[in-house]
Write a protein that holds these residues in place. Structure first.
Motif, PDB file in Angstrom:
ATOM      1  N   UNK A  21       0.838  -1.187   0.000  1.00 21.04           N
ATOM      2  CA  UNK A  21       0.000   0.000   0.000  1.00 21.04           C
ATOM      3  C   UNK A  21       0.879   1.245   0.000  1.00 21.04           C
ATOM      4  N   UNK A  22       0.373   2.345  -0.563  1.00 22.11           N
ATOM      5  CA  UNK A  22       1.123   3.598  -0.445  1.00 22.11           C
ATOM      6  C   UNK A  22       1.298   3.950   1.022  1.00 22.11           C
ATOM      7  N   UNK A  23       2.407   4.586   1.383  1.00 20.61           N
ATOM      8  CA  UNK A  23       2.620   4.934   2.795  1.00 20.61           C
ATOM      9  C   UNK A  23       1.480   5.791   3.335  1.00 20.61           C
ATOM     10  N   UNK A  24       1.095   5.532   4.553  1.00 21.91           N
ATOM     11  CA  UNK A  24       0.095   6.365   5.202  1.00 21.91           C
ATOM     12  C   UNK A  24      -1.349   5.944   5.014  1.00 21.91           C
ATOM     13  N   UNK A  25      -1.624   4.938   4.191  1.00 24.91           N
ATOM     14  CA  UNK A  25      -3.025   4.552   4.000  1.00 24.91           C
ATOM     15  C   UNK A  25      -3.510   3.543   5.032  1.00 24.91           C
ATOM     16  N   UNK A  26      -2.587   2.831   5.661  1.00 24.53           N
ATOM     17  CA  UNK A  26      -3.008   1.790   6.604  1.00 24.53           C
ATOM     18  C   UNK A  26      -3.868   2.330   7.760  1.00 24.53           C
ATOM     19  N   UNK A  41      -5.749   4.922   7.849  1.00 25.32           N
ATOM     20  CA  UNK A  41      -7.030   5.328   7.273  1.00 25.32           C
ATOM     21  C   UNK A  41      -7.875   4.111   6.931  1.00 25.32           C
ATOM     22  N   UNK A  42      -7.272   3.119   6.288  1.00 30.26           N
ATOM     23  CA  UNK A  42      -8.009   1.907   5.932  1.00 30.26           C
ATOM     24  C   UNK A  42      -8.547   1.194   7.166  1.00 30.26           C
ATOM     25  N   UNK A  46      -9.782  14.546   6.026  1.00 33.86           N
ATOM     26  CA  UNK A  46     -11.154  14.248   6.457  1.00 33.86           C
ATOM     27  C   UNK A  46     -11.923  15.539   6.706  1.00 33.86           C
ATOM     28  N   UNK A  47     -11.270  16.515   7.349  1.00 35.67           N
ATOM     29  CA  UNK A  47     -11.918  17.800   7.623  1.00 35.67           C
ATOM     30  C   UNK A  47     -12.293  18.529   6.336  1.00 35.67           C
ATOM     31  N   UNK A  74     -13.255   6.198   0.948  1.00 38.93           N
ATOM     32  CA  UNK A  74     -11.908   5.718   0.612  1.00 38.93           C
ATOM     33  C   UNK A  74     -11.384   6.415  -0.643  1.00 38.93           C
ATOM     34  N   UNK A  75     -12.232   6.555  -1.655  1.00 38.14           N
ATOM     35  CA  UNK A  75     -11.805   7.238  -2.882  1.00 38.14           C
ATOM     36  C   UNK A  75     -11.420   8.676  -2.617  1.00 38.14           C
ATOM     37  N   UNK A  76     -12.241   9.386  -1.868  1.00 35.72           N
ATOM     38  CA  UNK A  76     -11.998  10.799  -1.604  1.00 35.72           C
ATOM     39  C   UNK A  76     -10.803  11.036  -0.683  1.00 35.72           C
ATOM     40  N   UNK A  77     -10.553  10.094   0.209  1.00 36.93           N
ATOM     41  CA  UNK A  77      -9.484  10.277   1.197  1.00 36.93           C
ATOM     42  C   UNK A  77      -8.171   9.612   0.809  1.00 36.93           C
ATOM     43  N   UNK A  78      -8.184   8.847  -0.260  1.00 36.57           N
ATOM     44  CA  UNK A  78      -6.956   8.201  -0.699  1.00 36.57           C
ATOM     45  C   UNK A  78      -6.698   6.850  -0.053  1.00 36.57           C
ATOM     46  N   UNK A  79      -7.722   6.259   0.527  1.00 36.83           N
ATOM     47  CA  UNK A  79      -7.563   4.937   1.127  1.00 36.83           C
ATOM     48  C   UNK A  79      -7.744   3.843   0.089  1.00 36.83           C
TER      49      UNK A  79
END
Length: 74
Positions: free
Chosen positions: A9-14, A16-17, A52-53, A66-71
């Motif tokens: 996964x791209x860094x930083x998505x875990x 969020x997921x 998210x804000x 997920x689509x909007x936030x990059x997850x």
């Protein structure tokens, strides 16, 4: 020469997921405000909280969020 490294996964998505998996368990749609509150409570990084804000107010299905936030949750 081939690259046999696993695709990750791209860094930083875990985080969020994991948050999306948790809050959408048994739920079809969640409001932006509820997603943000849960993200703050989960102590997500400031960069994710900012994303998210920035979501418009309203309710989102997990795939939309997920689509909007990059997850990667879908």
């Amino acid at each position: 020469m081939t690259d046999d490294a696993p695709v990750t996964e791209p860094p930083g998505t875990r985080p969020l997921d994991e948050l999306l998996d948790d809050i959408y368990h048994g739920q079809e749609r969640i409001s932006q405000a509820d997603i943000y509150r849960r993200a703050v409570a989960a102590e997500l990084p400031a960069e994710l909280l900012s994303r998210i804000a920035a979501l418009p107010e309203g309710e989102y299905a997990v795939d939309e969020a997920a689509d909007l936030l990059g997850g990667t949750v879908a």
